[in-house]
Design a protein around this motif. Structure first.
Motif, PDB file in Angstrom:
ATOM      1  N   ASP A  94       0.239   0.087  46.775  1.00 21.60           N
ATOM      2  CA  ASP A  94      -0.484   1.062  48.022  1.00 21.60           C
ATOM      3  C   ASP A  94       0.620   1.240  48.987  1.00 21.60           C
ATOM      4  OD1 ASP A  94      -3.310   0.329  47.054  1.00 21.60           O
ATOM      5  OD2 ASP A  94      -3.308  -1.329  48.252  1.00 21.60           O
ATOM      6  N   LYS A  95       1.535   0.539  49.076  1.00 19.93           N
ATOM      7  CA  LYS A  95       2.713   0.756  49.976  1.00 19.93           C
ATOM      8  C   LYS A  95       3.617   1.903  49.616  1.00 19.93           C
ATOM      9  CE  LYS A  95       4.889  -2.328  52.572  1.00 19.93           C
ATOM     10  NZ  LYS A  95       5.941  -3.363  52.924  1.00 19.93           N
ATOM     11  N   ILE A  96       3.756   1.856  48.218  1.00 20.33           N
ATOM     12  CA  ILE A  96       4.400   3.045  47.441  1.00 20.33           C
ATOM     13  C   ILE A  96       3.921   4.301  47.789  1.00 20.33           C
ATOM     14  CG2 ILE A  96       5.246   4.019  45.336  1.00 20.33           C
ATOM     15  CD1 ILE A  96       5.758   1.161  44.374  1.00 20.33           C
ATOM     16  N   MET A  97       2.598   4.129  47.438  1.00 16.55           N
ATOM     17  CA  MET A  97       1.587   5.576  47.542  1.00 16.55           C
ATOM     18  C   MET A  97       1.560   5.976  48.921  1.00 16.55           C
ATOM     19  SD  MET A  97       1.111   6.561  44.502  1.00 16.55           S
ATOM     20  CE  MET A  97       0.195   7.950  45.030  1.00 16.55           C
ATOM     21  N   LEU A  98       1.491   5.105  50.167  1.00 13.19           N
ATOM     22  CA  LEU A  98       1.488   5.479  51.337  1.00 13.19           C
ATOM     23  C   LEU A  98       2.814   6.338  51.857  1.00 13.19           C
ATOM     24  CD1 LEU A  98       0.028   5.599  54.108  1.00 13.19           C
ATOM     25  CD2 LEU A  98       1.000   3.303  54.500  1.00 13.19           C
ATOM     26  N   LYS A  99       3.934   5.600  51.437  1.00 12.97           N
ATOM     27  CA  LYS A  99       5.376   6.127  51.833  1.00 12.97           C
ATOM     28  C   LYS A  99       5.582   7.336  51.039  1.00 12.97           C
ATOM     29  CE  LYS A  99       7.989   1.775  52.118  1.00 12.97           C
ATOM     30  NZ  LYS A  99       8.879   2.222  53.586  1.00 12.97           N
ATOM     31  N   TYR A 100       5.048   7.471  49.943  1.00 12.47           N
ATOM     32  CA  TYR A 100       5.134   8.891  49.108  1.00 12.47           C
ATOM     33  C   TYR A 100       4.342   9.957  49.619  1.00 12.47           C
ATOM     34  CZ  TYR A 100       3.944  11.930  45.314  1.00 12.47           C
ATOM     35  OH  TYR A 100       4.041  13.246  44.537  1.00 12.47           O
ATOM     36  N   ARG A 101       3.077   9.749  50.157  1.00 13.01           N
ATOM     37  CA  ARG A 101       2.147  10.835  50.335  1.00 13.01           C
ATOM     38  C   ARG A 101       2.868  11.171  52.072  1.00 13.01           C
ATOM     39  NH1 ARG A 101      -3.136   7.665  48.968  1.00 13.01           N
ATOM     40  NH2 ARG A 101      -3.398   8.400  46.663  1.00 13.01           N
ATOM     41  N   SER A 102       3.446  10.175  52.735  1.00  6.93           N
ATOM     42  CA  SER A 102       3.933  10.660  53.947  1.00  6.93           C
ATOM     43  C   SER A 102       5.043  11.557  53.572  1.00  6.93           C
ATOM     44  CB  SER A 102       4.639   9.396  54.760  1.00  6.93           C
ATOM     45  OG  SER A 102       3.476   8.459  55.124  1.00  6.93           O
ATOM     46  N   MET A 103       5.974  11.421  52.616  1.00  8.02           N
ATOM     47  CA  MET A 103       7.089  12.201  52.337  1.00  8.02           C
ATOM     48  C   MET A 103       6.509  13.474  51.920  1.00  8.02           C
ATOM     49  SD  MET A 103       9.235   9.763  49.908  1.00  8.02           S
ATOM     50  CE  MET A 103      10.508   8.603  50.510  1.00  8.02           C
ATOM     51  N   VAL A 104       5.275  13.692  50.834  1.00  6.76           N
ATOM     52  CA  VAL A 104       4.778  14.837  50.693  1.00  6.76           C
ATOM     53  C   VAL A 104       4.287  15.730  51.959  1.00  6.76           C
ATOM     54  CG1 VAL A 104       2.630  15.865  49.561  1.00  6.76           C
ATOM     55  CG2 VAL A 104       3.837  13.910  48.383  1.00  6.76           C
ATOM     56  N   THR A 105       3.768  15.062  52.841  1.00  7.24           N
ATOM     57  CA  THR A 105       3.225  15.735  54.093  1.00  7.24           C
ATOM     58  C   THR A 105       4.454  16.215  54.863  1.00  7.24           C
ATOM     59  OG1 THR A 105       1.412  14.480  54.150  1.00  7.24           O
ATOM     60  CG2 THR A 105       2.071  15.381  56.085  1.00  7.24           C
ATOM     61  N   ASP A 106       5.589  15.510  54.953  1.00  6.64           N
ATOM     62  CA  ASP A 106       6.989  15.913  55.504  1.00  6.64           C
ATOM     63  C   ASP A 106       7.336  17.199  54.940  1.00  6.64           C
ATOM     64  OD1 ASP A 106       6.759  13.948  57.095  1.00  6.64           O
ATOM     65  OD2 ASP A 106       8.133  12.810  56.259  1.00  6.64           O
ATOM     66  N   ASP A 107       7.149  17.440  53.691  1.00  9.83           N
ATOM     67  CA  ASP A 107       7.870  18.536  52.984  1.00  9.83           C
ATOM     68  C   ASP A 107       6.963  19.666  52.704  1.00  9.83           C
ATOM     69  OD1 ASP A 107      10.228  17.280  52.688  1.00  9.83           O
ATOM     70  OD2 ASP A 107      10.452  17.020  50.594  1.00  9.83           O
ATOM     71  N   ILE A 108       5.742  19.169  52.417  1.00  7.87           N
ATOM     72  CA  ILE A 108       4.932  20.573  51.807  1.00  7.87           C
ATOM     73  C   ILE A 108       3.641  20.407  52.465  1.00  7.87           C
ATOM     74  CG2 ILE A 108       6.255  20.819  49.690  1.00  7.87           C
ATOM     75  CD1 ILE A 108       3.829  19.540  48.331  1.00  7.87           C
ATOM     76  N   GLY A 109       3.546  19.463  53.532  1.00  7.56           N
ATOM     77  CA  GLY A 109       2.030  19.358  54.164  1.00  7.56           C
ATOM     78  C   GLY A 109       1.765  20.614  54.952  1.00  7.56           C
ATOM     79  N   ASP A 110       0.213  21.031  54.965  1.00  2.00           N
ATOM     80  CA  ASP A 110      -0.119  22.156  55.457  1.00  2.00           C
ATOM     81  C   ASP A 110      -1.594  22.048  55.861  1.00  2.00           C
ATOM     82  OD1 ASP A 110      -1.259  25.063  55.750  1.00  2.00           O
ATOM     83  OD2 ASP A 110       0.730  25.426  55.739  1.00  2.00           O
ATOM     84  N   PRO A 111      -1.953  22.566  57.004  1.00  2.53           N
ATOM     85  CA  PRO A 111      -3.273  22.301  57.264  1.00  2.53           C
ATOM     86  C   PRO A 111      -4.371  23.088  56.307  1.00  2.53           C
ATOM     87  CG  PRO A 111      -2.341  23.030  59.334  1.00  2.53           C
ATOM     88  CD  PRO A 111      -1.295  22.924  58.197  1.00  2.53           C
TER      89      PRO A 111
END
Length: 429
Positions: A94-111
């Motif tokens: 769970d922690k790995i996926m939370l950190k990972y998704r935060s990274m995804v949002t930082d790099d390619i996140g878009d509304p």
């Protein structure tokens, strides 16, 4: 050459992955920095080292990227220690996926991001691997002995990557006959049978409730589109637009029929039921609508650039009312796509967009599934996503997790560089 999705007048263009082995300097240092983000997801240094070494092997030029070749090739790695790490050590998933998704949002996140759901098959020879069975394997296009995973990917104007995965376990694996196999494969005690759409719902709900990844659209093929449970889960999310494939025999009306409540007596008791005011007003199939639509209403659009040139289809849209158990359910857009030529092949999609929605948005959404197909292609070609030989349930989960992370890491490098640098990303194992 990877397909370059370019829909005419599309809301935005999803970039393709074009990083080459000559584009990166100091690859190992960058990979160490990436891995440092996950240090606290493991209780001891040994699993942290194995986590890093395993991904080094996935990034390497090894022909076969299963555990044994990786452990033999990567400095300081040991075969048994890595096998134990992947299949038996407890990870804080769970922690790995939370950190990972935060990274995804930082790099390619878009509304205006898109969540895409699809499955992929992994051919297996034996019968002992978790969830293996004779079932349809999309990667080879036929029924074969394989494992099947359901995946969620994310695409935006900045790139695309995986954001979740689930192993589909056929129902027979939960019978008494398979009790010993479940034990050997270390199935979690709480694991229960779930259909592929139910696994997709599970991922959709987790991603939306977590609130880390912004998205506006959901796209999926007919396995999910034809699932009331999946559609209901999306409709519970405010301001989310979905476009999903549907089978040709799906029924609808082009004009909503009037229904009435008819009273009747059953064993002396007064009851009522819903009936059509005009019983002869039967619903018609999507296929019937497609084949009876005049050529005037079809629009030719380019949906992608392939290796042999532009890929074009003809599209039409129509507002319809879906039929459920012979009665009107809800109003949606029906998008129909057909191939060019004298004997066209039709595809069908439904979308919950507003009545003011223009054709170009529907056409664009019908083409964005290429992003998850590219995720599969790139992860299998570059990362060895399909090279695994683990049998236990946790081993499958962990391997897919590292494959997702490794694939995203390459996208991060592409975005960080902006313009290409000089170097080599083939890891020296």
């Amino acid at each position: 050459m990877l397909p370059d999705s370019r829909v005419q007048d599309d809301p935005y263009q999803i970039p393709k992955f074009d990083l080459k082995r000559t584009d990166i300097m100091d690859f190992m240092e960058e990979l160490k920095g990436f891995h440092s983000e996950f240090q606290d997801c493991f209780s001891r240094q040994e699993p942290r080292d194995n986590f890093y070494q395993y991904m080094v092997g996935q990034m390497s030029p090894l022909e076969r990227k299963s555990i044994e070749p990786i452990a033999i090739a990567v400095k300081s790695a040991k075969v048994r220690a890595m096998q134990f790490f992947v299949s038996d050590v407890v990870w804080d998933n769970d922690k790995i996926m939370l950190k990972y998704r935060s990274m995804v949002t930082d790099d390619i996140g878009d509304p205006d991001g898109v969540l895409i759901f699809d499955e992929s098959g992994f051919v297996k020879k034996g019968v002992e691997s978790a969830g293996v069975a004779k079932q349809y394997c999309g990667s080879i296009g036929k029924v074969e002995n394989c494992q099947v995973g359901v995946f969620a990917s994310y695409a935006s104007r900045h790139g695309y990557c995986f954001v979740d995965s689930r192993l589909f376990v056929p129902e027979k694996w939960f019978s008494d006959e398979f009790a010993l196999r479940r034990e050997k494969c270390k199935f979690p005690s709480e694991l229960q049978f779930k259909t592929k759409p139910q696994l997709a719902v599970e991922m959709l709900q987790e991603i939306s409730q977590q609130g880390t990844i912004p998205f506006r659209y959901v796209v999926a093929d007919s396995i999910y589109g034809n699932s009331p449970e999946f559609i209901s889960a999306i409709e519970k999310l405010p301001q989310i637009t979905y476009l999903v494939s549907m089978p040709a025999d799906s029924l609808c009306w082009v004009r909503k029929p009037v229904t009435l409540r008819k009273e009747y007596r059953y064993k002396g008791e007064l009851r009522s039921k819903q009936v059509l005011k005009t019983p002869d007003q039967k619903p018609i199939s999507f296929e019937t609508i497609a084949k009876n639509t005049n050529s005037y209403f079809w629009y030719r659009r380019k949906v992608s650039e392939g290796t042999k040139g532009p890929i074009e289809y003809e599209f039409t849209k129509k507002r319809v009312v879906l039929s459920k158990n012979g009665f009107p359910e809800k109003e949606v857009w029906l998008l129909i796509r057909r191939t060019l030529g004298n004997e066209p092949i039709y595809s069908y999609f439904i979308c919950n967009a507003s009545e003011s929605c223009r054709l170009k948005l529907l056409v664009w959404l019908s083409g964005v599934r290429w992003a998850i197909e590219q995720c599969f292609e790139e992860a299998k070609t570059e990362i060895g996503m399909d090279h695994y030989e683990v049998r236990k349930f946790p081993g499958w989960v962990h391997h897919m997790m590292t494959s997702m992370l490794a694939h995203f890491f390459l996208w991060h490098i592409k975005l960080r560089l902006g313009k290409k640098s000089t170097g080599n990303y083939a890891v020296a194992a």
